[in-house]
Design an enzyme around this catalytic site. Sequence first.
Site: not given
Length: 295
Positions: A54, A98, A121
């Site tokens: 990422k 994460q 997200d």
Amino acid sequence: MSATIISGVEIAKAIREELKGEVAELKEKHGIVPGLVTILVGSDPGSVSYVTAKGKTAHALGLYSEQIDLPAETDEEELLGLIDKYNKDDKIHGILVQLPLPKHINEGRVLYAIDPNKDVDGFHPVNVGKMVLGEQCFLPCTPHGILEMLTRSGIETSGKEVVILGRSNIVGKPMANLMLQKRPAGNATITLCHTRTKDTDFHTKRADILIAAVGVPNLVKADQVKDGVVIIDVGVNRIGMSKSGKAILAGDVEFDSVKEKASFITPVPGGVGPMTITMLMKNTVQSAKQVAGLL
Ligand code: GUN
């Protein structure tokens, strides 16, 4: 018949080229550089490789990015404090924590703490609610990437039987919700199978489009699907290590046999994975545009 392989690598590349242009324009015309922070707690190898990818992608597209790596023992209050700091940081348009988090941290509390306007997200309940209602919001990256793959591969979904394996909050549930909506890559009839489904084979065998997101290597075999099925394989299962120390990956679908029956299939690696990361970048750019009043 052997299936057409849907290359997530190629589709992601095309989207990244589009994004590069948008990032350059934001900078030139508005003086804004989209900023993303990724926060990793612990050192799960899969999570480390995702977060690293990422960061690299963000850099390649001209985004500002920060990567925070915290030890597994980090307590919840410290993590919440960090999120609060980035919620207030104008350089940052997207905050990604994460998952999974270590067991002593309450995932819900952490996800609720992220400013919904920076929740790239799409996991905050505000964004989940908007998604279900079909309102403008950040779409969760993996389902969003799959919608793009279907659209850009010219796969018709309207009126089709879509069978999804797995009911996770990250993939299965949002995927089902999005594909039943009146939208591109939507208008499908959805069946969502899970561990308590009585006869999963009955459903997989009648699927026009089968989306597997269960995390069991090679679970779906050729005799469980019909001729011409479209296969979207979300599984990223580490099944060993090569001599050079690279993880050997397998999907949830037995690729070699199923590709002989399918019309389209996504490979692992090189299928859904690159799309997920690319949609995270797209959401971060969307967030910066929203701040600039451009959306
Ligand atoms: N873990 C597995 N997939 C994801 C994702 O899309 N976002 C985050 N934050 N964690 C994940």
